[in-house]
Design a protein around this motif. Sequence first.
Motif, PDB file in Angstrom:
ATOM      1  N   PRO A 220       0.801  -1.313   0.042  1.00 26.25           N
ATOM      2  CA  PRO A 220      -0.153   0.089   0.095  1.00 26.25           C
ATOM      3  C   PRO A 220       0.515   1.453   0.088  1.00 26.25           C
ATOM      4  O   PRO A 220       1.012   1.989   0.973  1.00 26.25           O
ATOM      5  CB  PRO A 220      -0.858  -0.102   1.150  1.00 26.25           C
ATOM      6  CG  PRO A 220       0.060  -0.924   2.124  1.00 26.25           C
ATOM      7  CD  PRO A 220       0.831  -1.912   1.520  1.00 26.25           C
ATOM      8  N   ALA A 221       1.439   1.572  -1.076  1.00 25.21           N
ATOM      9  CA  ALA A 221       2.180   2.437  -1.344  1.00 25.21           C
ATOM     10  C   ALA A 221       1.879   3.921  -0.772  1.00 25.21           C
ATOM     11  O   ALA A 221       2.688   4.964  -0.388  1.00 25.21           O
ATOM     12  CB  ALA A 221       2.883   2.821  -2.744  1.00 25.21           C
ATOM     13  N   GLY A 222       0.552   4.202  -0.893  1.00 29.31           N
ATOM     14  CA  GLY A 222      -0.043   5.497  -0.393  1.00 29.31           C
ATOM     15  C   GLY A 222       0.275   5.695   0.969  1.00 29.31           C
ATOM     16  O   GLY A 222      -0.037   7.005   1.413  1.00 29.31           O
ATOM     17  N   LYS A 223       0.529   4.643   1.814  1.00 27.46           N
ATOM     18  CA  LYS A 223       0.627   4.902   3.230  1.00 27.46           C
ATOM     19  C   LYS A 223       2.190   5.662   3.555  1.00 27.46           C
ATOM     20  O   LYS A 223       2.447   6.051   4.665  1.00 27.46           O
ATOM     21  CB  LYS A 223       0.426   3.637   3.990  1.00 27.46           C
ATOM     22  CG  LYS A 223      -0.925   3.194   3.994  1.00 27.46           C
ATOM     23  CD  LYS A 223      -1.256   1.916   4.844  1.00 27.46           C
ATOM     24  CE  LYS A 223      -2.473   1.327   4.579  1.00 27.46           C
ATOM     25  NZ  LYS A 223      -3.563   2.107   4.936  1.00 27.46           N
ATOM     26  N   ALA A 308       0.413   7.991  -5.459  1.00 24.26           N
ATOM     27  CA  ALA A 308      -0.417   6.988  -4.279  1.00 24.26           C
ATOM     28  C   ALA A 308      -0.890   7.758  -3.227  1.00 24.26           C
ATOM     29  O   ALA A 308      -1.745   7.587  -2.609  1.00 24.26           O
ATOM     30  CB  ALA A 308       0.315   5.859  -4.310  1.00 24.26           C
ATOM     31  N   ALA A 309       0.452   8.540  -2.672  1.00 24.48           N
ATOM     32  CA  ALA A 309       0.309   9.361  -1.447  1.00 24.48           C
ATOM     33  C   ALA A 309      -0.731  10.264  -1.435  1.00 24.48           C
ATOM     34  O   ALA A 309      -1.470  10.676  -0.551  1.00 24.48           O
ATOM     35  CB  ALA A 309       1.681   9.793  -1.025  1.00 24.48           C
ATOM     36  N   LEU A 310      -0.672  10.821  -2.452  1.00 20.91           N
ATOM     37  CA  LEU A 310      -1.653  12.031  -3.018  1.00 20.91           C
ATOM     38  C   LEU A 310      -3.151  11.425  -2.813  1.00 20.91           C
ATOM     39  O   LEU A 310      -4.043  11.918  -1.992  1.00 20.91           O
ATOM     40  CB  LEU A 310      -1.555  12.679  -4.338  1.00 20.91           C
ATOM     41  CG  LEU A 310      -2.397  13.865  -4.529  1.00 20.91           C
ATOM     42  CD1 LEU A 310      -2.240  15.206  -3.368  1.00 20.91           C
ATOM     43  CD2 LEU A 310      -2.072  14.320  -5.897  1.00 20.91           C
ATOM     44  N   GLU A 311      -3.281  10.585  -3.350  1.00 20.91           N
ATOM     45  CA  GLU A 311      -4.828   9.647  -3.648  1.00 20.91           C
ATOM     46  C   GLU A 311      -5.071   9.074  -2.299  1.00 20.91           C
ATOM     47  O   GLU A 311      -6.204   9.152  -1.943  1.00 20.91           O
ATOM     48  CB  GLU A 311      -4.609   8.806  -4.544  1.00 20.91           C
ATOM     49  CG  GLU A 311      -4.300   9.217  -6.131  1.00 20.91           C
ATOM     50  CD  GLU A 311      -4.273   8.138  -7.037  1.00 20.91           C
ATOM     51  OE1 GLU A 311      -4.169   7.103  -6.671  1.00 20.91           O
ATOM     52  OE2 GLU A 311      -4.123   8.579  -8.132  1.00 20.91           O
ATOM     53  N   ASP A 312      -4.037   8.824  -1.480  1.00 18.63           N
ATOM     54  CA  ASP A 312      -4.279   8.061  -0.118  1.00 18.63           C
ATOM     55  C   ASP A 312      -4.733   8.952   1.025  1.00 18.63           C
ATOM     56  O   ASP A 312      -5.754   8.838   1.645  1.00 18.63           O
ATOM     57  CB  ASP A 312      -3.274   7.401   0.353  1.00 18.63           C
ATOM     58  CG  ASP A 312      -3.338   6.194   1.453  1.00 18.63           C
ATOM     59  OD1 ASP A 312      -4.189   5.300   1.392  1.00 18.63           O
ATOM     60  OD2 ASP A 312      -3.145   6.825   2.578  1.00 18.63           O
TER      61      ASP A 312
END
Length: 343
Positions: A220-223, A308-312
Motif C-alpha cells: 500500500p504505497a499510498g501510506k 499514490a500518497a496524494l490519493e491516499d
Amino acid sequence: MTQLASQQQGSAQQSVTVAGIDCGTNSIRLKISRVDANGYEDIVPRVLKVVRLGQDVDKTHRFADEALDRVYTAAREFAQILAEHPVDGIRFVATSATRDAENRAEFEDEIQRILGVRPEVIPGTEEAALSFLGATSVVPQGELEPPYLVVDLGGGSTELVLGGGDEQTETDVQAAYSMNIGSVRMTERHLHTDPPTQQEIDEAIADIDEHIDEAFRTVPAGKTRTIIGVSGTVTTMTALAIGLKEYDHSAVDGKRLSIEDAVAVDDRFLRMTREERRTYKTIHPGRIDVVGGGALVWSRVLARVSQAALEDHGTAIDSFVASEHGLLDGIVLDYGRRLLAAR
C-alpha cells in the motif's frame, strides 16, 4: 544518517565478526563488520566490484561464461581480503540474476571452492526484508517520518518495502514486493539505441508501470510518508543531481532531494549517449551503459509513489532520502544477530 557504533566503551559486551557478500545482477560487494547488541561497526567497509553477472540472463536464462569469469576474479580478491581479516562466519547472498539462471549450480560450486561458503539464492521477499533492515537500522529515531518505503533498485530486480509506523514496530516490515525490473534488465529489454529513442523509452515506461501496478496490489504505497532510496542507481543519480564532480559517499548518504530535481536529472542522463555519460567521473565505469535504464525505473517509482500518497491522504510526497545502507548492511546485521543468538 550515521552508522551505529557497535561497541560499548569499557564493557566486555559479546560480539561476533562477520562477512557479508551481496552478489547482484550488476555488482558484487563485500563488507566485514563486528556485530553486537547495539548494531555493527565496519572492520572492512564496503568493497564493490562491477561484474555484470546478469549479462543477457533476462534473454538466455543462463550465466555467460565471461560473466562467470568476472565474478570468480572478484571472489578471489575477496578471498584475499578475508584471509587478512578472520571472521566468525560468512554469508554469501545471491539475488535476481542467480534466481533466473539455469546454470547457477556451476556458479555456486565454484564460489564455494573459492570462498568456502555456498551462495544462498534468496527470494525477492527476503531480499526486500534485508534491504529494509539495512536502510532503517541507521535512521536515528524521530529523524524521518514513518511509514518508510525503502526502494532497493538493483540491476535485475527492484524491491519495494513498506514498514515502520510506531515505536514498537519502527523497523518492522508491513508489506514487500520484488519487481523483476532493474537497470540491466530495462537496458537489455528496451534501450538498445545509443541514445535511446522515444519509442524505446515509452516501451520501457509501459513495462515498468505494469510491474509497479502489480507491486501496488501488495504494497500500500499510498501510506508512505518517507521514501528511502538505496543501491547504486539511486546514489549515483543523487550525486549527479547535487553536482558532485566525483562520487563522495558522505555527501550522498542521508541526502534529501526533491523528486522534481531527481526526475529532471534522471531524464537528462537517460537521453545522453554513453560517451557523454563517460565524461562524468561521478558514474562508476561499470554503470555507464545501464544507469539510464535504472534512472528511468527510479523516476517512475518516485512519481507513482508520490501520486499514490496524494490519493491516499491528500498530500503528495515531494522528496526522498538517499542511503548508502541497504541489502549488504542487512545481511551483516541479520547474520551477526543470528550468530549471537545461537551462542
